[in-house]
Design a protein around this motif. Structure first.
Motif: not given
Length: 513
Positions: A320-346
């Motif tokens: 319910p807390l706005l900034k903490k909601r955005l912080a949890y969102s960062t947990v999710s969204q940065v792992s999008y990047v890590l997922f792409g790196l983990g594919l190890m392909a162009p």
């Protein structure tokens, strides 16, 4: 991308001319890395009277504007690719490298740093500890740029630790018990993760014979040692700590809400990318994607990133807390990047790099919008934001556009990056994860819409029972709204003008595939 990387054929110039050029580029690179820290130190000793406080803030923004020009100039500087700065032992070498990957990160980081600094001019105008914030704020950028241009694992580790230690004061800036507790938690998590990186230096040198970054990774002869795979997995988890990857994500939703909004913007949009860059260097410039592709390390790493993507979105949806909601969102969204790196392909790599940019601008905009709302109204919970669009229309529109970018709605940059990630997973992913990946990304996008769009809907359409008579304009001043508008525009432009960005990423990554 540096022209130095495109030079082909033997260098026929006299040795003295080459040495002079190398020294010039080396000095310029050192200026690029350490200029923010030097400028911040100089600003710290300026007088602290009210009129001079504003002057100091303006000078900080000018210094950061100059830094962006220096970073851009370095992208086109002619000179050597690798530069040795200090050789403590034959294996412990501080060396820097100018390459396209580091240049992209440096441009994103320095640009975000300037916009957050402009926002802070008004946000922290009456803060008694503003001078201390400014000096550490500038020093952290120097540490991040040093990591961008690191030419070896040793150099990366040195700047990585510097960045961690120097960023702690930004977390504890409010000096409340909650801020101090969050700062300690951030430090403990970060140091533990970095220790795994330090452990990796010893073992990587043992297995690979060097810790100098090599595009595509250091070639191995014979079978891949199981010990190398194990230590690589541990190092990826260690550096994944800074990126908020499960199971080392706990510091992020604790630290971000207690930091000032300008600090939260760069903690989420930029400093988490320090962990991303470290993971990228280990996979693509040290161990090698060819070595890791198809191993249990790739499957395990991809599994952790997908767990983080889903878990972060669920926790954000429930918060319910706005900034903490955005912080949890960062947990999710940065792992999008890590997922792409983990594919190890162009294709996956391209999606990851595009999402580095898209997430930086969208999450930076969201945290600045949240900061403006808190600064102007004192409201911190999502349930309190009913009708905020009537009081702060510019801020709410910026929040809406950035939200659409984070969800991945066309024509934003978030849509292009997530399209690349899903496509890369389907065509390049290993086994069942090739299918599971896009499913998790889509579910996460739906959850992102569910926890961000209600702010817009209830903000602009509060309902018939809302007390419209008591409305008053709470919009922030130009110094706070201008960075939000620019970042929201960037969320759109990174999608509309995605092709040039994709070409830059392709050129930067040409040497590793």
């Amino acid at each position: 991308m540096s022209k130095a990387l495109r030079r082909t054929g033997p260098d026929l110039r006299p040795a003295c001319a080459r040495d002079e050029e190398e020294m010039t580029v080396k000095m310029f690179l050192l200026l690029v890395v350490f200029w923010p820290a030097l400028a911040g130190l100089g600003l710290f000793f300026l007088p602290a009277a009210r009129g001079d406080r504003r002057l100091r803030g303006n000078l900080m923004c000018i210094a950061l504007g100059l830094e962006i020009l220096l970073v851009l100039a370095l992208c086109f500087a002619q000179g050597p690719q690798h530069m040795l700065l200090l050789e403590m032992t034959p294996t412990l070498r501080i060396e820097l490298c100018i390459d396209g990957i580091g240049s992209i990160f440096a441009v994103v980081m320095s640009s975000m740093w300037l916009l957050s600094a402009v926002f802070a001019l008004s946000y922290m105008d009456h803060d008694p500890n503003e001078r201390f914030y400014q000096v550490f704020y500038m020093a952290v950028l120097s540490a991040l740029l040093g990591q961008c241009y690191a030419g070896s694992m040793v150099t990366l580790y040195v700047f990585y630790e510097m960045m961690t230690l120097l960023s702690v004061p930004m977390v504890v800036h409010e000096r409340t018990p909650q801020a101090v507790s969050a700062g300690i938690k951030y430090l403990v998590y970060s140091v533990f993760g970095a220790m795994l990186g330090l452990l990796g230096i010893f073992f990587f040198h043992h297995y690979l014979g060097t810790v100098t970054f090599t595009p595509g990774g250091v070639p191995l002869s014979g079978d891949v040692p199981e010990g190398l795979l194990l230590i690589t997995f541990m190092v990826l988890i260690g550096f994944g700590t800074k990126a908020g990857m499960f199971p080392m994500h706990g510091w992020l939703p604790t630290a971000h809400p207690v930091a000032p909004a300008p600090a939260s913007a760069v903690l989420s949009g930029v400093i988490t990318k320090a962990g991303v860059l470290a993971v990228l260097r280990v996979i693509y410039f040290l161990v090698g994607a060819d070595t890791l592709r198809g191993t249990w390390v790739q499957e395990g790493f991809l599994t952790l990133t997908l767990i983080t993507v889903f878990m972060g979105s669920m926790l954000a949806f429930r918060e319910p807390l706005l900034k903490k909601r955005l912080a949890y969102s960062t947990v999710s969204q940065v792992s999008y990047v890590l997922f792409g790196l983990g594919l190890m392909a162009p294709t996956g790599f391209s999606g990851a790099m595009l999402h580095v940019v898209a997430h930086a601008v969208t999450k930076g905009a969201l945290f600045l919008c949240a900061g403006a709302i808190i600064h102007q109204t004192g409201k911190t919970y999502v349930r309190e934001l009913r009708g905020i669009g009537k009081q702060m229309p510019v801020t709410t529109w910026c929040f809406t556009i950035a939200s659409l970018g984070l969800i991945g709605i066309p024509p934003t940059g978030g849509f292009v990056s997530k399209w690349q990630l899903a496509t890369g997973s389907l065509t390049e992913g290993p086994g069942a994860l090739a299918i599971v990946g896009p499913v998790v990304l889509i579910v996460s996008a739906l959850l992102t819409a569910a926890y961000l769009l209600p702010v817009t809907i209830h903000g602009f359409f509060p309902g018939d029972d809302y007390d419209y008579a008591s409305l008053e304009n709470k919009e922030a001043g130009r110094r706070m709204t201008a960075p939000m508008i620019l970042l929201s525009a960037a969320a759109l432009l990174t999608g509309i003008l995605a092709q040039p960005l994709m070409q830059a990423v392709a050129a930067a990554s040409a040497s590793i595939f």
